[in-house]
Design an enzyme around this catalytic site. Structure first.
Site, PDB file in Angstrom:
ATOM      1  N   PRO A   1       5.027   9.838  -0.217  1.00  0.00           N
ATOM      2  CG  PRO A   1       6.391   9.816  -2.078  1.00  0.00           C
ATOM      3  CD  PRO A   1       5.554   8.961  -1.238  1.00  0.00           C
ATOM      4  CD  GLU A   2      -0.247  13.896   1.151  1.00  0.00           C
ATOM      5  OE1 GLU A   2      -0.677  15.050   0.962  1.00  0.00           O
ATOM      6  OE2 GLU A   2      -0.825  13.072   1.854  1.00  0.00           O
TER       7      GLU A   2
ATOM      8  CE  LYS B   1       0.047  14.664  -4.169  1.00  0.00           C
ATOM      9  NZ  LYS B   1      -1.084  13.730  -4.227  1.00  0.00           N
TER      10      LYS B   1
ATOM     11  NE  ARG C   1      -6.863   7.549  -2.172  1.00  0.00           N
ATOM     12  CZ  ARG C   1      -5.606   7.971  -2.176  1.00  0.00           C
ATOM     13  NH1 ARG C   1      -5.251   8.940  -2.969  1.00  0.00           N
ATOM     14  NH2 ARG C   1      -4.707   7.406  -1.420  1.00  0.00           N
TER      15      ARG C   1
END
Length: 265
Positions: free
Chosen positions: A2-3, A59, A254
């Site tokens: 999920p974002e 989020k 990332r």
DNA sequence: TATAGTGTTATCGG
DNA sequence: ACCGATAACACTAT
């Protein structure tokens, strides 16, 4: 995984299917997911209550109740499942859809059981989701879907950290994850490594517009997997605009993919 | 079989 | 204070 768009879908499922049902039991036995609470703490606080509203910022989700606020974060692999006593299920997730069979509750890490026998479950294989009472929502920045141009400028400019790292900081802008960040930078033609204090006004403007556009389109089309760049973040991937082979590296810890021709430092 | 990963948080070191 | 790197979480996909 999920974002912002996926979390919004989960929130809407809770709003549609879980509000107003009396909570008869709570499974809060997982001490990692329910940290910093002790097992039984959330249970004691929620039994006899009901969820009255479901909110989201970035989020993070939280539910008002007739008692304390219940915070839910899906982490990287979490989703909401509503399981009703007649065997029907509402699957509030996307990524694991088709990979999880109805009735598979192996990875249920938290659950509310309603007086009518229905259940709200946090299904989360990797166990990176979190459930807690009175979550610190005020630490989050403005939601990426509704942030103003001024707030966006303040969040992204200044400092020596790469702009990609800044986009990912939830206390500056809430809701941008690794995939959305790559999409935004690509749409805006900004190199992910550009330091905040070197970002120009036109770059900020393009980033702002790209953020709004990417979030809106992912909300409309069902998640971050529908974004243009995502399919091209791979070793043989090419830029969808000009066919240049994509480059990858690490920013903000990332994996980051960008077009070396479009997105120049 | 080995490795990376769509998230967050804490900690250590520069 | 700021920033980067690393680890932790536990599983799936390649």
């Amino acid at each position: 995984m999920p974002e912002l768009p996926e979390v919004e879908f989960a929130r809407s499922v809770i709003e549609r299917a879980a509000l107003g049902r009396e909570i008869a039991d709570v499974d809060d036995a997982d001490p990692y997911v329910c940290r910093p609470h002790h097992p039984g703490e959330i249970r004691a606080a929620l039994i006899g209550r009901e969820l009255t509203a479901a909110h989201r910022r970035g989020k993070s989700m939280w539910c008002d109740t007739s008692g304390p606020v219940l915070g839910i974060h899906l982490g990287m692999s979490g989703k909401i499942v509503i399981a009703d006593p007649d065997g029907s299920e509402i699957d509030g997730g996307d990524y694991w859809e088709g990979r999880r069979k109805t009735g598979d509750y192996r990875w249920a890490r938290f659950g509310l059981t309603f007086a009518d026998g229905g259940r709200l479950l946090l299904v989360d294989p990797r166990r990176l989701g979190r459930v807690r009472l009175d979550p610190p929502v005020e630490k989050l920045g403005p939601d990426a879907a509704t942030i103003t141009a001024d707030a966006f400028t303040r969040a992204v400019t200044g400092g020596s950290a790469p702009v990609k790292a800044r986009l990912l900081e939830q206390h500056r802008i809430a809701g941008i994850g690794n995939l959305l960040a790559d999409e935004i930078l690509w749409q805006a033609r900004v190199h992910p490594g550009r330091p905040g204090d070197e970002i120009t006004e036109p770059e900020v403007k393009r980033l702002f517009r790209a953020t709004r556009a990417a979030v809106r389109s992912a909300l409309r089309d069902g998640g971050v997997h529908t974004l243009t760049l995502i399919a091209h973040r791979r070793p043989d991937g090419r830029c969808p605009r000009d066919g240049t082979p994509m480059t990858h590296g690490t920013f903000g810890g990332r994996t980051t993919w960008w077009c070396p021709r479009d997105q120049v430092r």
